[in-house]
Scaffold this motif. Structure first.
Motif, PDB file in Angstrom:
ATOM      1  N   ALA A   9       0.664  -1.303   0.185  1.00  0.00           N
ATOM      2  CA  ALA A   9      -0.042  -0.018   0.132  1.00  0.00           C
ATOM      3  C   ALA A   9       0.911   1.103  -0.142  1.00  0.00           C
ATOM      4  O   ALA A   9       0.530   2.228  -0.816  1.00  0.00           O
ATOM      5  CB  ALA A   9      -0.724   0.057   1.188  1.00  0.00           C
ATOM      6  N   LYS A  10       1.923   1.097   0.726  1.00  0.00           N
ATOM      7  CA  LYS A  10       2.818   2.403   0.644  1.00  0.00           C
ATOM      8  C   LYS A  10       3.370   2.694  -0.503  1.00  0.00           C
ATOM      9  O   LYS A  10       3.681   3.762  -0.876  1.00  0.00           O
ATOM     10  CB  LYS A  10       4.054   2.167   1.899  1.00  0.00           C
ATOM     11  CG  LYS A  10       3.362   2.289   3.389  1.00  0.00           C
ATOM     12  CD  LYS A  10       4.327   2.284   4.534  1.00  0.00           C
ATOM     13  CE  LYS A  10       3.732   2.584   5.650  1.00  0.00           C
ATOM     14  NZ  LYS A  10       4.821   2.601   6.828  1.00  0.00           N
ATOM     15  N   GLN A  11       3.970   1.373  -1.051  1.00  0.00           N
ATOM     16  CA  GLN A  11       4.681   1.392  -2.349  1.00  0.00           C
ATOM     17  C   GLN A  11       3.579   1.967  -3.809  1.00  0.00           C
ATOM     18  O   GLN A  11       3.878   2.852  -4.304  1.00  0.00           O
ATOM     19  CB  GLN A  11       5.051   0.139  -3.010  1.00  0.00           C
ATOM     20  CG  GLN A  11       6.380  -0.348  -2.010  1.00  0.00           C
ATOM     21  CD  GLN A  11       6.611  -1.514  -2.365  1.00  0.00           C
ATOM     22  OE1 GLN A  11       5.974  -2.613  -2.865  1.00  0.00           O
ATOM     23  NE2 GLN A  11       7.886  -2.016  -2.031  1.00  0.00           N
ATOM     24  N   GLU A  12       2.491   1.612  -3.445  1.00  0.00           N
ATOM     25  CA  GLU A  12       1.462   2.320  -4.237  1.00  0.00           C
ATOM     26  C   GLU A  12       1.219   3.793  -4.184  1.00  0.00           C
ATOM     27  O   GLU A  12       1.172   4.500  -5.165  1.00  0.00           O
ATOM     28  CB  GLU A  12       0.087   1.600  -4.264  1.00  0.00           C
ATOM     29  CG  GLU A  12       0.016  -0.030  -4.601  1.00  0.00           C
ATOM     30  CD  GLU A  12      -0.911  -0.619  -4.534  1.00  0.00           C
ATOM     31  OE1 GLU A  12      -2.060  -0.200  -3.941  1.00  0.00           O
ATOM     32  OE2 GLU A  12      -1.096  -1.978  -4.729  1.00  0.00           O
ATOM     33  N   ALA A  13       1.091   4.051  -2.873  1.00  0.00           N
ATOM     34  CA  ALA A  13       1.126   5.598  -2.658  1.00  0.00           C
ATOM     35  C   ALA A  13       2.143   6.433  -3.178  1.00  0.00           C
ATOM     36  O   ALA A  13       1.778   7.479  -3.581  1.00  0.00           O
ATOM     37  CB  ALA A  13       1.065   5.772  -0.992  1.00  0.00           C
TER      38      ALA A  13
END
Length: 167
Positions: A9-13
């Motif tokens: 999720a952080k990588q997508e953000a």
């Protein structure tokens, strides 16, 4: 398992913010410390009406996004609370709105930004904010283009009037 989901999720953000940095014509970074809720709401409203996206983001997320977008020079201004405005259509409007708001509210401090892929400082943002809008520039251009024809018409009219008086 949950840890892997959080990391993804952080990588997508980071990818979303990096894409916004690459796609935006103008990006302005500001420190919003000291603004109350009513002031931030008013600022968000002005920016939304101009089609500018305004977000408060963590500096670590922004640093990773600037690395992905190859704008690591912007990392120098990513200290303290950071709000970022992404302007996709007009190069001037984000800088103009934030600069005008900062003049009326001392708590908002401009830090830096990116214009068409180039990292700029506070003074350049302020100079950009002083430029007329696109409509104003087009109006000036039209006036410049019309001037020779208008002057020619006035000269022909003056010659005609002079000939009428001498006849």
């Amino acid at each position: 398992m949950a840890n892997a989901k959080v990391i993804q999720a952080k990588q997508e953000a980071v990818e979303v913010v990096a894409a916004k940095l690459r796609e935006s014509v103008t990006t302005v970074v500001a420190d919003y410390r000291g603004l109350n809720v009513a002031q931030i709401t008013e600022l968000r409203k002005q920016l939304r009406e101009a089609g500018i996206e305004f977000q408060v983001l963590k500096n670590t997320l922004l640093r990773r996004a600037t690395a992905a977008a190859e704008l690591t020079e912007l990392d120098a201004v990513l200290t303290g609370p950071t709000a970022i405005a992404f302007g996709k259509d007009d190069a001037v409007s984000a800088a103009k709105i934030l600069n005008d708001f900062a003049k009326r509210n001392d708590a908002l401090e401009l830090k830096g930004g990116v214009v068409e892929g180039r990292v700029i400082g506070v003074e350049e943002i302020k100079a950009l904010a002083e430029l007329p809008s696109r409509e104003g520039l087009l109006s000036m251009l039209l006036s410049v283009l019309q001037a020779p024809m208008r002057n020619f018409a006035l000269a022909v009219k003056a010659v005609a009037e002079k000939e009428e008086q001498s006849a």
